[in-house]
Design an enzyme around this catalytic site. Sequence first.
Site, PDB file in Angstrom:
ATOM      1  N   ALA A 243      57.803 -31.191  48.621  1.00 36.87           N
ATOM      2  CA  ALA A 243      58.842 -31.610  47.664  1.00 36.87           C
ATOM      3  C   ALA A 243      59.775 -32.616  48.321  1.00 36.87           C
ATOM      4  O   ALA A 243      60.357 -33.463  47.663  1.00 36.87           O
ATOM      5  CB  ALA A 243      59.631 -30.402  47.182  1.00 36.87           C
ATOM      6  N   GLU A 246      57.444 -36.569  48.880  1.00 33.98           N
ATOM      7  CA  GLU A 246      56.737 -37.245  47.780  1.00 33.98           C
ATOM      8  C   GLU A 246      57.714 -37.725  46.685  1.00 33.98           C
ATOM      9  O   GLU A 246      57.616 -38.849  46.194  1.00 33.98           O
ATOM     10  CB  GLU A 246      55.722 -36.229  47.223  1.00 33.98           C
ATOM     11  N   SER A 248      61.197 -38.272  46.708  1.00 28.28           N
ATOM     12  CA  SER A 248      62.123 -39.357  47.063  1.00 28.28           C
ATOM     13  C   SER A 248      61.353 -40.653  47.259  1.00 28.28           C
ATOM     14  O   SER A 248      61.832 -41.740  46.898  1.00 28.28           O
ATOM     15  CB  SER A 248      62.888 -39.021  48.345  1.00 28.28           C
ATOM     16  N   CYS A 357      66.642 -28.191  41.603  1.00 29.41           N
ATOM     17  CA  CYS A 357      66.175 -28.696  42.896  1.00 29.41           C
ATOM     18  C   CYS A 357      67.048 -28.288  44.093  1.00 29.41           C
ATOM     19  O   CYS A 357      68.248 -28.547  44.121  1.00 29.41           O
ATOM     20  CB  CYS A 357      66.101 -30.219  42.832  1.00 29.41           C
ATOM     21  N   GLU A 366      69.628 -39.904  50.479  1.00 29.96           N
ATOM     22  CA  GLU A 366      68.560 -40.861  50.824  1.00 29.96           C
ATOM     23  C   GLU A 366      68.592 -42.057  49.865  1.00 29.96           C
ATOM     24  O   GLU A 366      68.525 -43.211  50.288  1.00 29.96           O
ATOM     25  CB  GLU A 366      67.188 -40.183  50.732  1.00 29.96           C
TER      26      GLU A 366
HETATM   27  C1  HEM Z   1      64.463 -37.572  43.882  1.00 30.69           C
HETATM   28  C2  HEM Z   1      63.906 -36.580  44.464  1.00 30.69           C
HETATM   29  C3  HEM Z   1      63.641 -35.248  43.829  1.00 30.69           C
HETATM   30  C4  HEM Z   1      63.446 -34.922  42.507  1.00 30.69           C
HETATM   31  C5  HEM Z   1      63.454 -35.840  41.303  1.00 30.69           C
HETATM   32  C6  HEM Z   1      63.225 -33.488  42.459  1.00 30.69           C
HETATM   33  C7  HEM Z   1      63.024 -32.768  41.298  1.00 30.69           C
HETATM   34  C8  HEM Z   1      62.947 -31.391  41.232  1.00 30.69           C
HETATM   35  C9  HEM Z   1      62.857 -30.633  40.014  1.00 30.69           C
HETATM   36  C10 HEM Z   1      62.792 -31.227  38.628  1.00 30.69           C
HETATM   37  C11 HEM Z   1      62.824 -29.320  40.336  1.00 30.69           C
HETATM   38  C12 HEM Z   1      62.831 -28.143  39.374  1.00 30.69           C
HETATM   39  C13 HEM Z   1      61.458 -27.625  39.115  1.00 30.69           C
HETATM   40  C14 HEM Z   1      61.430 -26.560  38.024  1.00 30.69           C
HETATM   41  O1  HEM Z   1      62.445 -26.075  37.552  1.00 30.69           O
HETATM   42  O2  HEM Z   1      60.300 -26.225  37.635  1.00 30.69           O
HETATM   43  C15 HEM Z   1      62.854 -29.244  41.774  1.00 30.69           C
HETATM   44  C16 HEM Z   1      62.801 -28.075  42.494  1.00 30.69           C
HETATM   45  C17 HEM Z   1      62.734 -28.037  43.851  1.00 30.69           C
HETATM   46  N1  HEM Z   1      62.916 -29.091  44.734  1.00 30.69           N
HETATM   47 FE1  HEM Z   1      63.205 -31.020  44.238  1.00 30.69          FE
HETATM   48  N2  HEM Z   1      63.281 -32.987  43.732  1.00 30.69           N
HETATM   49  C18 HEM Z   1      63.544 -34.019  44.590  1.00 30.69           C
HETATM   50  C19 HEM Z   1      63.696 -33.946  45.962  1.00 30.69           C
HETATM   51  C20 HEM Z   1      63.582 -32.802  46.683  1.00 30.69           C
HETATM   52  C21 HEM Z   1      63.752 -32.711  48.118  1.00 30.69           C
HETATM   53  C22 HEM Z   1      64.147 -33.881  49.017  1.00 30.69           C
HETATM   54  C23 HEM Z   1      63.506 -31.401  48.453  1.00 30.69           C
HETATM   55  C24 HEM Z   1      63.534 -30.716  49.790  1.00 30.69           C
HETATM   56  C25 HEM Z   1      63.964 -31.172  50.846  1.00 30.69           C
HETATM   57  C26 HEM Z   1      63.213 -30.671  47.231  1.00 30.69           C
HETATM   58  C27 HEM Z   1      62.923 -29.333  47.174  1.00 30.69           C
HETATM   59  C28 HEM Z   1      62.794 -28.608  46.002  1.00 30.69           C
HETATM   60  C29 HEM Z   1      62.510 -27.185  45.956  1.00 30.69           C
HETATM   61  C30 HEM Z   1      62.287 -26.279  47.144  1.00 30.69           C
HETATM   62  C31 HEM Z   1      62.481 -26.811  44.598  1.00 30.69           C
HETATM   63  C32 HEM Z   1      62.217 -25.425  44.007  1.00 30.69           C
HETATM   64  C33 HEM Z   1      63.499 -24.731  43.684  1.00 30.69           C
HETATM   65  C34 HEM Z   1      63.331 -23.408  42.973  1.00 30.69           C
HETATM   66  O3  HEM Z   1      62.308 -23.174  42.321  1.00 30.69           O
HETATM   67  O4  HEM Z   1      64.252 -22.582  43.090  1.00 30.69           O
HETATM   68  N3  HEM Z   1      63.265 -31.549  46.187  1.00 30.69           N
HETATM   69  N4  HEM Z   1      62.955 -30.530  42.304  1.00 30.69           N
END
Ligand code: HEM
Length: 408
Positions: A243, A246, A248, A357, A366
């Site tokens: 996550a 990919e 960012s 997220c 970033e």
């Molecule tokens: C622009 C960049 C990013 C976008 C657009 C994004 C988007 C999202 C979205 C939409 C979810 C919610 C998924 C759901 O409810 O089904 C999510 C969850 C998550 N993201 Fe991101 N993400 C980004 C960057 C990152 C980064 C940099 C990290 C880690 C370093 C990260 C780690 C996670 C994790 C661990 C979850 C799961 C959280 C949970 O289920 O409690 N994401 N992200």
Amino acid sequence: MSDAVTQPRIPEWPMPRAEGCPFDPPPELRALTAEKPLARVRIWDGSTPWIVTGHAAQRALLGDPRVSVDERLPGFPHWHEGMAAAVDHRPRSVFNSDAPEHTRYRRIMTGPFTYKRVEALRPAIQKITDDLIDAMLAGPQPADLVEALALPLPTLTISELLGVPYEDHDFFQENAARGIAHDVSAEESMRTFGALNGYLVQLVAKKATEPADDALSDIAARVNDGDLTVPEAAMMGLGLLIAGHETSANMIGLAVPALLDNPGQLALLRDTDDPKVVAGAVEELLRYLGIIHGGQRRIAKEDIEIGGEVIRAGEGIIIELFSANRDAEVFPGPDLLDLGRPNARHHNAFGFGIHQCVGQQLARVELQVVYGTLFRRIPTLALAVPRDEIRFKHDRLAYGVYELPVTW
Ligand code: HEM
């Protein structure tokens, strides 16, 4: 009228974006949900889950404890065959558990991603960005901006933060990229997951005996304390690694052609040194670009009345976040890129509710650093190929560009 039979024709999901409109949601989806915030679609296994596109309906469902992410429940609308086949092999994690199990994982995971700790990384992220841009400028033209900047920046950052050796980036980037392709077979999905998981299991074991000052060592310490099993810890590390690079990377790559299409908006970003203007631009680009476009997967545990329909217990739900970011009731003129949009931050790009997220502060920093640096340092940045030759990731769960040849 909640029965699939009452909807005259049930279209297939995912749907293609319109030819020549790589930045807008599929027109067929918009037409389908023009009257109501949700409708039925047919997915790869023939099932007909609900697809939810309205901003308010999405937030209501994402915040509703009757809505589950438990992929083991019958009727769960899996992304593809590969995800369905591997369901019993995937350890429990934030991604597939509901509260209170989810709360336990999430608490352990959020430590390194608090506002304060991420802000402290800003100078290091700025240095990585400047070094990558220096290297690109010193090299031949055209350069591929994805390879030169968009992919290495978040990969270096998350590798450093987790304590994953950056030398291994080809291995984990390739496996992660294949694992999220729409067309991945059950066999390939198991193979890529097995390879990545095995890698993380070894790394966690190493950090448990030889801890360093990094997030994976903190997670491994919880294994030593008996709070987590090794597979759970490895899954946590893997989730953050995938996550964390990919998403960012896609935001950086995709923003460039979108801004070059809108030179007036690009000029606002290029000519400012006000961090508030840059921060606002990041929120608007998160809203506008919609890199998470495949629809978040959920299942109803009880009957839920919403938007004039009843989602029955056991029915699948697909929450298509990108469409909500183009909901005209919340964002007037939703298809315009307007970096000064006052309420851009109300987007659903990072989800909503308990699964919102974990890495959003890191992603914001970033993107603020990159967007705030790239066009100021290279004001003449231009595409080296016609726009219609750019290959967009229509077939990936996370949208973006495969490569971006640029000159300056
Ligand atoms: C622009 C960049 C990013 C976008 C657009 C994004 C988007 C999202 C979205 C939409 C979810 C919610 C998924 C759901 O409810 O089904 C999510 C969850 C998550 N993201 Fe991101 N993400 C980004 C960057 C990152 C980064 C940099 C990290 C880690 C370093 C990260 C780690 C996670 C994790 C661990 C979850 C799961 C959280 C949970 O289920 O409690 N994401 N992200």
